[in-house]
Motif scaffolding. Sequence first.
Motif, PDB file in Angstrom:
ATOM      1  N   LYS A 107      38.916  48.192  37.225  1.00  0.00           N
ATOM      2  CA  LYS A 107      37.613  48.029  36.610  1.00  0.00           C
ATOM      3  C   LYS A 107      36.780  47.077  37.472  1.00  0.00           C
ATOM      4  CE  LYS A 107      35.075  46.215  32.696  1.00  0.00           C
ATOM      5  NZ  LYS A 107      35.094  45.350  31.496  1.00  0.00           N
ATOM      6  N   PRO A 108      35.559  47.482  37.872  1.00  0.00           N
ATOM      7  CA  PRO A 108      34.741  46.590  38.699  1.00  0.00           C
ATOM      8  C   PRO A 108      34.464  45.261  37.997  1.00  0.00           C
ATOM      9  CG  PRO A 108      33.839  48.810  38.701  1.00  0.00           C
ATOM     10  CD  PRO A 108      34.906  48.783  37.650  1.00  0.00           C
ATOM     11  N   VAL A 109      34.600  44.182  38.728  1.00  0.00           N
ATOM     12  CA  VAL A 109      34.302  42.848  38.215  1.00  0.00           C
ATOM     13  C   VAL A 109      33.745  42.036  39.380  1.00  0.00           C
ATOM     14  CG1 VAL A 109      36.600  41.892  38.704  1.00  0.00           C
ATOM     15  CG2 VAL A 109      35.217  40.883  36.886  1.00  0.00           C
ATOM     16  N   ILE A 110      32.874  41.091  39.092  1.00  0.00           N
ATOM     17  CA  ILE A 110      32.319  40.226  40.134  1.00  0.00           C
ATOM     18  C   ILE A 110      32.720  38.794  39.826  1.00  0.00           C
ATOM     19  CG2 ILE A 110      30.231  39.383  41.263  1.00  0.00           C
ATOM     20  CD1 ILE A 110      28.888  42.016  40.553  1.00  0.00           C
ATOM     21  N   GLY A 111      33.611  38.264  40.640  1.00  0.00           N
ATOM     22  CA  GLY A 111      33.989  36.870  40.493  1.00  0.00           C
ATOM     23  C   GLY A 111      32.835  35.960  40.873  1.00  0.00           C
ATOM     24  N   LEU A 170      38.788  45.203  40.149  1.00  0.00           N
ATOM     25  CA  LEU A 170      38.411  45.406  41.533  1.00  0.00           C
ATOM     26  C   LEU A 170      37.153  44.620  41.870  1.00  0.00           C
ATOM     27  CD1 LEU A 170      39.370  47.033  43.970  1.00  0.00           C
ATOM     28  CD2 LEU A 170      37.786  48.827  43.311  1.00  0.00           C
ATOM     29  N   ASP A 171      37.230  43.859  42.968  1.00  0.00           N
ATOM     30  CA  ASP A 171      36.106  43.081  43.477  1.00  0.00           C
ATOM     31  C   ASP A 171      36.131  43.211  44.988  1.00  0.00           C
ATOM     32  OD1 ASP A 171      33.930  41.374  43.591  1.00  0.00           O
ATOM     33  OD2 ASP A 171      34.896  39.687  42.599  1.00  0.00           O
ATOM     34  N   THR A 172      35.261  42.505  45.682  1.00  0.00           N
ATOM     35  CA  THR A 172      35.313  42.398  47.138  1.00  0.00           C
ATOM     36  C   THR A 172      35.246  40.925  47.493  1.00  0.00           C
ATOM     37  OG1 THR A 172      32.908  42.575  47.373  1.00  0.00           O
ATOM     38  CG2 THR A 172      34.189  44.626  47.493  1.00  0.00           C
ATOM     39  N   ILE A 173      35.657  40.596  48.725  1.00  0.00           N
ATOM     40  CA  ILE A 173      35.678  39.185  49.117  1.00  0.00           C
ATOM     41  C   ILE A 173      35.406  39.066  50.609  1.00  0.00           C
ATOM     42  CG2 ILE A 173      38.183  39.122  49.525  1.00  0.00           C
ATOM     43  CD1 ILE A 173      38.127  36.288  48.206  1.00  0.00           C
ATOM     44  N   ASP A 174      34.610  38.049  50.969  1.00  0.00           N
ATOM     45  CA  ASP A 174      34.298  37.722  52.353  1.00  0.00           C
ATOM     46  C   ASP A 174      35.364  36.794  52.931  1.00  0.00           C
ATOM     47  OD1 ASP A 174      32.046  38.987  53.279  1.00  0.00           O
ATOM     48  OD2 ASP A 174      30.655  37.527  52.447  1.00  0.00           O
TER      49      ASP A 174
END
Length: 645
Positions: free
Chosen positions: A234-238, A254-258
């Motif tokens: 499930k998309p989530v934004i930390g 699911l998120d993305t990270i730099d």
Amino acid sequence: MIRRFAALATVPALTFAFSFANAPAAAAEGELSPVMVVLDSSGSMTARDAGGSGTRMDAAKRAVGSMVDGLPAQAQVGLEIYGAGTGSSGAEKAAGCRDVRVVQPVRTVDKAALKRAVNATKASGYTPIGQALRTAAAQLPKEGQRSVVLVSDGEDTCAPPQPCEVAKELHQQGVDLHVHAIGFRVDAKARAQLACIAQNTGGTYHDATDADSLLGILGRVTEKALRHYEPIGKPVIGTADPFTAPTLVPGQYLDTIDPVEERFYAADLKAGETAYFAATAIFPRGNPRDIEVLDIRITGPGGADCYRSERNLFTLAKDGGSLTSVLTWTGLTAGSQKTKACSVPGKYVFRVTRDADQRGTDRVPLEMQLRVEPPVTGSLGEQAQQNLVDFAQQPSGAVKPVRAGGSFNEATTLDGSGRYGETIYYGEELFYRVKLDWGQGLAYRVTFGGVPKGPTANIRTALFSPVRADIKSDTTAYTGNTQILPSNGKAIATARTAYLNRNAAEPTIRKSSVDGWYYVVAKLGSSIGGNGDSPTGVPVTIDVAVVGEKVAGPEYGAAGDVASTPTPTPTASSSTPSGSNTDAAGKGDAIPATDDSSSALPWIIGGVVLVLAVAAVGAVLAVRRRKPPSPPTYPNAGPGWPNQP
């Protein structure tokens, strides 16, 4: 190679009375689809790359070269350029808008020739994107799935034809052609045009802000050529602030990270519960940096420091693959020795940090699982084990053919003891799973077969628990000769699973404290030294032994039943798990933790089942799209639970 910096803490307690039914294993094998790479060589590509040491064209050449290096030897790839044959003056516009040239037809990839063609390109002219799309489509086969990878730093300067209208034409003609567009430092107008092309052909759009991000995005786009890690959740934004972190219910996210970025996520924990928080970062082949670190730290109610972290290091990240860290929190369980501020019910926050060996701007997918386990209120099951299991005898007999998945989510089931085999290709990381009931242990080894004059590459195998804790791994070099992992001649193994193993001093035994799916990973890195990848791959054999008979496990209760938690004295009780917790489950809409979908473990999983693949990861070369894992069922659950009548 992955190195562990912090040992897992002692883990007392597991979940309750809902178990998953079997989910499908890996998707069927597909062929590779042909691809035409379309490279912008217009005059604007002579601009300096922000933060780089050259022009945008220089950055694009490096990125395409790295993409070519990561292609499988059997891929069908061509190269088309536009804008390189004229200048950009008004008098040259008519010729410039016809300036689309196929410099390499679509055929079995010749990496050296393709890279020479890219490096010889000079940027100078106009931007006829619409005409370039028509030319690319004409170069590809008339049937089957085909793909175009378009790299542009601006909008079309030659319309008509309008690029988005060309995309609609192709779609209306029923052409199974997907355009994956990458905007390299584009403005809003160009971004909208490129996104329209992608949307109308079922492709994907990506923004690249500098050379590093362009390299990473191209790697992820071409990654579909081989089995790869397709993250789901499930998309989530930390958040960057722990006090505004999104609150997660048990499930998969699911998120993305730099690189060098902190992301915060929260969970409400009750008395007696144990939390397992796993984070998996997925890196493309050709990752810009060799060393990647994934760190998880926990704080308690009010921001109290719980003095607990888990930190894992990946030293071969340029080969691509996944890196997982798992933090287990036992501070709310009976008898815990944690700090007082972190032993009370409330909101706990997990900080995830990606530390790279150098800064960059490339984001990567971050797949996360939250699992929560209430206290044991009855029997604790068998005594703790003292030893790891081993092969009772050397495996023999026929090798059963299998086809591995590319992630925890799609791991292929190995049906107990036996020999299993397939072909692994350079750059692939393959996932298998083996079911262990309480009282059973696993031993295995992996043999990479000989390939005469095969390229040199790194090989690796690793074993993970149902909560994704890495139990044991081994890495060495493969030079084309038969190589067995682990290289010390011993099997990689667990102890027989027992709840009380979590109190063991030996980490491998301590992580054998959970029943369910255990994951075997085999990886063959990209070739070293630029000597090319074998088009036939490498034969790989996995010898597996499941040791021990199934026994009764622990008996679980509801969260908050701390007062009734028994003294930890194991018994041989054959009672079945009891208790329920309708308050802890059945709310939220996180995706259930599919990697343990048929475990006998009664994990608390909340909510409506949604399976979402990440569009942002990009797709290009696989003919068949993977079928997402089916929603699990809850055979012991009553009416009103997800997927129940």
